[in-house]
Design a protein around this motif. Structure first.
Motif, PDB file in Angstrom:
ATOM      1  N   THR A  27       0.838  -1.189   0.000  1.00  0.00           N
ATOM      2  CA  THR A  27       0.000   0.000   0.000  1.00  0.00           C
ATOM      3  C   THR A  27       0.882   1.252   0.000  1.00  0.00           C
ATOM      4  N   GLY A  54      -0.935  -0.404  -4.332  1.00  0.00           N
ATOM      5  CA  GLY A  54      -2.206   0.294  -4.196  1.00  0.00           C
ATOM      6  C   GLY A  54      -2.061   1.612  -3.480  1.00  0.00           C
ATOM      7  N   ASP A  55      -3.032   2.505  -3.696  1.00  0.00           N
ATOM      8  CA  ASP A  55      -3.022   3.806  -3.050  1.00  0.00           C
ATOM      9  C   ASP A  55      -4.427   4.408  -3.147  1.00  0.00           C
ATOM     10  N   LEU A  65      -7.283   2.166  -3.548  1.00  0.00           N
ATOM     11  CA  LEU A  65      -7.752   1.816  -2.209  1.00  0.00           C
ATOM     12  C   LEU A  65      -8.549   2.959  -1.597  1.00  0.00           C
ATOM     13  N   TYR A  83     -12.905   0.583   4.470  1.00  0.00           N
ATOM     14  CA  TYR A  83     -11.509   0.373   4.085  1.00  0.00           C
ATOM     15  C   TYR A  83     -11.098  -1.098   4.183  1.00  0.00           C
ATOM     16  N   LEU A 117     -10.226  -3.650   1.089  1.00  0.00           N
ATOM     17  CA  LEU A 117      -8.871  -4.185   1.030  1.00  0.00           C
ATOM     18  C   LEU A 117      -8.902  -5.713   0.985  1.00  0.00           C
ATOM     19  N   ILE A 149       0.341  -8.480   3.052  1.00  0.00           N
ATOM     20  CA  ILE A 149       0.131  -7.044   2.885  1.00  0.00           C
ATOM     21  C   ILE A 149       1.311  -6.327   3.524  1.00  0.00           C
ATOM     22  N   PRO A 175       2.168  -2.644   4.432  1.00  0.00           N
ATOM     23  CA  PRO A 175       1.664  -1.271   4.490  1.00  0.00           C
ATOM     24  C   PRO A 175       2.781  -0.241   4.640  1.00  0.00           C
ATOM     25  N   GLU A 180      -2.686   3.425   8.331  1.00  0.00           N
ATOM     26  CA  GLU A 180      -3.223   2.086   8.080  1.00  0.00           C
ATOM     27  C   GLU A 180      -2.831   1.086   9.168  1.00  0.00           C
TER      28      GLU A 180
END
Length: 342
Positions: free
Chosen positions: A7, A32-33, A50, A58, A62, A74, A76, A81
């Motif tokens: 992310t 992702g962003d 995202l 959220y 996700l 994931i 981050p 987050e």
């Protein structure tokens, strides 16, 4: 093959971290962003948009992306987050998805700078002299306790990131010099200015602490549930907006030991960033803990260590052979800007 979702693809450090993860053929990367035009979208073909971390949907969105992309881990990059991801770790793990984040309790301690200082102090780990401040009066009392006006001091919000709200209060500044010869992102402020700003409106809780005059270090660490695996200190030679753009990797045993104690005390996990500054008597003391991968972690590639990749391998139980890592101490680096076009 490890399917990874990174992310924060629009973060300043995202391109470098993507570069780290592309050093192997064993990672299938999705980025992702919340910004559909994040830089990472134009550096990597596999991109998802995202929701912001504070959006009520959220986590659900996700999770849906992870199922669709068959994500296993994931990674981050966004501070906001961390807490929702840590809180929802059981949900992701029940779907076969690992989240490379510290436990919820560790995030609560590390993300709040005042809580972190107090917690470490109670554990017997040295931190700068500090006060928690919620009013102008308590700010003035803290300044006096720290030796102002003879001695400068610092303040920053207990909850903040990216150098937001950080200032060094001192009378030994030349306003004309700052105006005409320094760029506007300097950290210095005089006492009168600080009090006037704080008195003008409500302000968040502040951590007011002693000013540390020595060299500053960014320390990239790899931890396994509170056990330190790798600690890589780098002296910050030049910074722009709080981001290291020049530095040197130094095997500083005091810093390595100090950071290892912090990791153990808080129970941190994965890629961890710790900011250190040296005191007047050359002892390392904490500025802040970032319980996530740091944006400038890519610089460690030049010193021979790929920390994001090691963290992912560790998360998947691959037991990377850390003993074989040979860090090239003394390596220097400079960073520069580049562009994407779309």
């Amino acid at each position: 093959m490890i399917h990874v979702l990174m992310t924060g693809a629009g973060a300043p450090g995202a391109p470098g971290i993507m570069h780290c993860l592309k050093k192997t053929q064993t990672i299938q990367l999705t980025v992702g962003d919340a910004d559909p035009n994040a830089t990472g979208r134009y550096l990597h073909s596999n991109f998802v948009t995202l929701l912001p971390a504070n959006h009520p949907e959220y986590i659900d969105q996700l999770l849906n992306h992870c199922r669709e992309k068959k994500i296993q881990v994931i990674l981050p990059l966004v501070t906001r987050e961390l807490f929702p991801l840590a809180t929802n770790q059981p949900l992701f793990e029940s779907n076969g998805i690992r989240v490379l984040v510290s436990p919820e309790g560790a995030i609560r301690i590390a993300n709040n700078k005042s809580n972190c200082y107090q917690y470490l102090q109670e554990k017997g780990i040295a931190v700068p002299r500090f006060h928690r401040v919620n009013s102008v009066l308590s700010f003035e009392k803290a300044a006096a306790s720290l030796g102002y006006p003879v001695t400068p001091f610092c303040f920053k919000p207990s909850l903040s990131n990216g150098s937001r709200g950080v200032r060094v209060v001192t009378e030994a500044i030349n306003e004309s010099e700052l105006l005409f010869h320094q760029k506007p992102y300097h950290l210095f402020m005089n006492y009168k200015q600080a009090v006037e700003i704080l008195a003008s409106s409500t302000f968040p809780e502040l951590l007011v602490s002693e000013y540390l005059p020595g060299d500053e270090y960014s320390v990239d660490c790899l931890a396994l549930h509170g056990e330190t695996k790798v600690v890589v200190p780098r002296k910050r030679v030049k910074m722009i907006n709080g981001i290291s753009v020049q530095g040197t990797f130094i095997k500083h045993e005091k810093i390595i030991s100090y950071c290892s104690n912090i990791i153990k005390a808080i129970g941190l996990h994965g890629n961890i960033g710790i900011q250190i500054k040296m005191s007047a008597n050359e002892e390392p003391l904490l500025l802040e803990v970032n319980p996530r991968v740091q944006g400038s972690i890519v610089t460690a590639l030049g010193a021979g260590v790929n920390l994001p990749l090691l963290a992912l391998q560790q998360e998947m139980g691959e037991s990377p052979s850390l003993q074989e890592i040979e860090i090239k101490w003394g390596t220097r680096f400079s960073r520069y800007w580049t562009e994407v076009y779309y």
